[in-house]
Write an enzyme that holds these catalytic residues in place. Sequence first.
Site, PDB file in Angstrom:
ATOM      1  N   LEU A 125      42.099  42.062 -41.636  1.00 12.66           N
ATOM      2  CA  LEU A 125      41.027  41.889 -42.613  1.00 12.66           C
ATOM      3  C   LEU A 125      40.860  43.199 -43.367  1.00 12.66           C
ATOM      4  O   LEU A 125      40.774  44.269 -42.757  1.00 12.66           O
ATOM      5  CB  LEU A 125      39.709  41.531 -41.926  1.00 12.66           C
ATOM      6  CG  LEU A 125      39.474  40.072 -41.517  1.00 12.66           C
ATOM      7  CD1 LEU A 125      38.119  39.947 -40.818  1.00 12.66           C
ATOM      8  CD2 LEU A 125      39.526  39.148 -42.717  1.00 12.66           C
ATOM      9  N   ASP A 126      40.798  43.133 -44.705  1.00 10.20           N
ATOM     10  CA  ASP A 126      40.551  44.328 -45.505  1.00 10.20           C
ATOM     11  C   ASP A 126      39.179  44.908 -45.154  1.00 10.20           C
ATOM     12  O   ASP A 126      38.283  44.180 -44.702  1.00 10.20           O
ATOM     13  CB  ASP A 126      40.579  43.986 -46.995  1.00 10.20           C
ATOM     14  CG  ASP A 126      41.957  43.529 -47.455  1.00 10.20           C
ATOM     15  OD1 ASP A 126      42.955  43.922 -46.821  1.00 10.20           O
ATOM     16  OD2 ASP A 126      42.031  42.784 -48.457  1.00 10.20           O
ATOM     17  N   PRO A 127      38.981  46.223 -45.384  1.00 13.94           N
ATOM     18  CA  PRO A 127      37.648  46.808 -45.149  1.00 13.94           C
ATOM     19  C   PRO A 127      36.538  46.076 -45.899  1.00 13.94           C
ATOM     20  O   PRO A 127      35.422  45.960 -45.392  1.00 13.94           O
ATOM     21  CB  PRO A 127      37.818  48.247 -45.655  1.00 13.94           C
ATOM     22  CG  PRO A 127      39.268  48.547 -45.433  1.00 13.94           C
ATOM     23  CD  PRO A 127      39.986  47.260 -45.730  1.00 13.94           C
ATOM     24  N   LEU A 128      36.840  45.550 -47.092  1.00  7.59           N
ATOM     25  CA  LEU A 128      35.845  44.801 -47.861  1.00  7.59           C
ATOM     26  C   LEU A 128      35.401  43.542 -47.130  1.00  7.59           C
ATOM     27  O   LEU A 128      34.239  43.121 -47.224  1.00  7.59           O
ATOM     28  CB  LEU A 128      36.440  44.404 -49.221  1.00  7.59           C
ATOM     29  CG  LEU A 128      35.704  43.322 -50.013  1.00  7.59           C
ATOM     30  CD1 LEU A 128      34.428  43.896 -50.617  1.00  7.59           C
ATOM     31  CD2 LEU A 128      36.582  42.733 -51.101  1.00  7.59           C
ATOM     32  N   ALA A 129      36.325  42.918 -46.391  1.00  8.90           N
ATOM     33  CA  ALA A 129      36.059  41.621 -45.777  1.00  8.90           C
ATOM     34  C   ALA A 129      35.261  41.761 -44.482  1.00  8.90           C
ATOM     35  O   ALA A 129      35.325  42.774 -43.787  1.00  8.90           O
ATOM     36  CB  ALA A 129      37.375  40.902 -45.499  1.00  8.90           C
TER      37      ALA A 129
END
Length: 320
Positions: free
Chosen positions: A42-46
């Site tokens: 998961l991306d840091p944004l997610a």
Amino acid sequence: MHGWIIMDKPHGLGSTQAVSAVKRVLRQCGAGKVKVGHGGTLDPLATGVLPVAIGEATKLAGRMLDSDKIYDFTIAFGEQTDTLDLEGQVIAMSDLRPTLAQVEAVLPRFTGPIEQAPPAYSAILIDGQRAYDLARKGEEVEMKMRNVVIHSLALRHAELVSASIAPHEPPHDPVKWTPKQVQGDDRVGDVTLTAHVSKGTYIRSLARDIALALGTVGHVAMLRRVKAGPFTLQSAISLDKLNQAANGGGIGQYMLPLTAGLDDIPALSVTPDEALALRQGKVLTGKPHTGLLLAMLGETPVALVESSGPEMRVVRGFNL
């Protein structure tokens, strides 16, 4: 310790950092040196469901990578960024905002088997280098189209262009959309969708392509994974609860068994002699089954086995 910790990954934390947090808690709980891995970046944004495999469960992490996922995500119209999310630099702008009816009409075009180009800022290898490393150097990155499947795509929420839109914060519960909020001919500044997708699907690419199909541009302003394989938010724990476990609560209360990642695999009872043979990598014969099975000795998982005809071979063995 062998099993799963399902994290509700917070905004701003990378998947590798989340795994490190679990390792730290295991050390503090006296678990010693244990293998730990995750089942889907998961991306840091997610935010949302991040399965973390522990011990022998790490042998199943690849199955999580191959599993379907479900996401809630918001497309903010009007700006496209180089990363295709709100953390990137704006590279294209448009004053055009679609109507709600136009959004609803375009979604069927992105349901079922589709082709998409992954984001330049992704971990895909190009000539031995990560695409995001090349993109950060300012190099031109050509991403090849790939086939993915969007099993379902549903509208959950929409914001009028004229509405006062607060900064997007990752919600803890799926947002709810009611038709009374926005009418079909109203122009919307952003929409929140739920997508059930196959492995390899990039939600950022999906958001980009939907916006382009609507004659405008857009980027992902919020991304939350609500399901990964068999795991949902119902079994996920927050980073705060994980830290509480490190401070004396014990991580065992939050751990799911290894078999929780195999709920879709039929169990096959084996005898002690058959279990020993499977652990030695031998082929069993005389079992009238087909397909993938989980060999169990009582309550103990022995191996994932593939049965074809009269023969049964080990796919993954567990040292339990």
